[in-house]
Design an enzyme around this catalytic site. Sequence first.
Site, PDB file in Angstrom:
ATOM      1  N   ARG A  46       0.822  -1.215   0.000  1.00 29.22           N
ATOM      2  CA  ARG A  46       0.000   0.000   0.000  1.00 29.22           C
ATOM      3  C   ARG A  46       0.854   1.262   0.000  1.00 29.22           C
ATOM      4  NH1 ARG A  46      -3.650  -0.609   4.846  1.00 29.22           N
ATOM      5  NH2 ARG A  46      -4.481   1.358   4.085  1.00 29.22           N
ATOM      6  N   HIS A  63      -5.649   9.177  11.301  1.00 29.77           N
ATOM      7  CA  HIS A  63      -5.242   7.769  11.372  1.00 29.77           C
ATOM      8  C   HIS A  63      -3.776   7.549  11.012  1.00 29.77           C
ATOM      9  CE1 HIS A  63      -9.773   6.528  10.955  1.00 29.77           C
ATOM     10  NE2 HIS A  63      -9.442   6.898  12.182  1.00 29.77           N
ATOM     11  N   CYS A  83      10.938   1.485  21.656  1.00 28.80           N
ATOM     12  CA  CYS A  83      11.373   2.788  22.185  1.00 28.80           C
ATOM     13  C   CYS A  83      10.619   3.966  21.584  1.00 28.80           C
ATOM     14  CB  CYS A  83      12.884   2.975  21.987  1.00 28.80           C
ATOM     15  SG  CYS A  83      13.340   3.405  20.280  1.00 28.80           S
ATOM     16  N   THR A 119     -16.330   9.251   2.515  1.00 31.46           N
ATOM     17  CA  THR A 119     -16.184   8.375   3.679  1.00 31.46           C
ATOM     18  C   THR A 119     -17.497   7.661   3.965  1.00 31.46           C
ATOM     19  OG1 THR A 119     -15.614   8.224   6.040  1.00 31.46           O
ATOM     20  CG2 THR A 119     -16.650  10.287   5.313  1.00 31.46           C
ATOM     21  N   ASN A 142     -20.300  12.098  -2.398  1.00 33.80           N
ATOM     22  CA  ASN A 142     -20.124  10.642  -2.381  1.00 33.80           C
ATOM     23  C   ASN A 142     -21.024  10.053  -3.471  1.00 33.80           C
ATOM     24  OD1 ASN A 142     -20.047   7.833  -1.534  1.00 33.80           O
ATOM     25  ND2 ASN A 142     -19.401   8.548   0.482  1.00 33.80           N
ATOM     26  N   GLU A 167     -22.390   7.297  -3.281  1.00 29.76           N
ATOM     27  CA  GLU A 167     -23.408   6.506  -2.575  1.00 29.76           C
ATOM     28  C   GLU A 167     -23.737   7.190  -1.254  1.00 29.76           C
ATOM     29  OE1 GLU A 167     -24.684   3.903  -3.944  1.00 29.76           O
ATOM     30  OE2 GLU A 167     -23.243   3.870  -5.604  1.00 29.76           O
ATOM     31  N   ALA A 221     -15.766  12.521  -6.213  1.00 37.30           N
ATOM     32  CA  ALA A 221     -15.098  13.688  -5.634  1.00 37.30           C
ATOM     33  C   ALA A 221     -14.318  14.471  -6.694  1.00 37.30           C
ATOM     34  CB  ALA A 221     -14.164  13.241  -4.514  1.00 37.30           C
TER      35      ALA A 221
END
Length: 249
Positions: free
Chosen positions: A72, A121, A132, A193, A218, A220, A236
């Site tokens: 990815r 995220h 560490c 989203t 969107n 949907e 978009a």
Amino acid sequence: MLMQDKIQEARDAIASAEKLLVFTGAGISKESGVPTFREAGGLWEKFKAEDFATLEAFKRRPKEVWEWYRFRRNLARKAEPNPAHYAVAKLETLHDDFMVATQNIDNLHQRAGAKKVLELHGNIMRSYCLKCGHKVDESEHKLEGEVPTCPKGDCGGVMRPDVVWFGEFLDPKVLEQSFKFAAECDCCIVIGTSGVVYPAAQIPVLARRNDACIIEINPEPSALTRIADYFLKGKAGEIMPMLVEENPG
Ligand code: BJW
Ligand code: ZN
């Protein structure tokens, strides 16, 4: 209402906003070739979220999880921002009080020129040491090995991607800043989203509570469509430029 009229009204709401928030998810990057998570043909048809995006999964199968993230990472690196990312970056230049809160980890907002970006995220281009906490930016250091280890001194701890997995807390500073901005904004654009992952999905809800105008883009309906003043059904990369360009169409 006709789509054209809705777009015109949404354009006006954005243009007159004093504090403008853009909240984004995987859908904004789909036209850049980065797959989404929950759609058919999305990333997680083969790789289930719960199987891969948790610390337990990583501890059990670090090699596979790293393989998935490397794949990815390459995809995100090769991808180019699309017209939606550029339209968002353009909005930043038009509004003094502006913020992007993104759930995406692909760096595409920044690469399109946006500077005020809160990464809810994390970012796939960074990693950190489980032992560490040492952080490594991909541009500074190439991590070697199937399961890379910490390059700091003789630490040797296991490195993991600097992303937020299920059951993990979001960076409290980033979350607090996002919530505060949302609770004070007067316009919030929600792009690409499904709105099902918390606490991020709370962000447009907080904006709504402040009576902000909610504009959703969107193809949907999503879990957030019920709170949208304007639901602009479409991609978009096609709709966003229409909301930002000076002389659309
Ligand atoms: C287009 C398009 C085009 C297509 N144009 N659009 C109840 C309340 C609160 C929390 C929970 C709860 N139940 C469970 C939880 C916990 C959990 C959660 O929310 N689970 C839900 C699934 C139910 N949340 C967490 O665990 C979070 N942490 C937390 O809560 O900490 C407190 C805590 C600690 C300890 C114990 C318990 C709680 C952390 C969440 C971290 C999410 N991480 C991931 C992975 C990141 C790393 C990686 O990428 O590998 O983040 S999951 C994944 O989902 C990723 C995304 O950012 C996130 C959101 O997905 P997104 O962006 O919405 O994508 P999709 O695919 O869902 O939607 C794409 C959309 O685009 C669709 O709508 C399409 O239609 C649209 N689209 N083409 C525009 N061209
Ligand atoms: Zn270390």
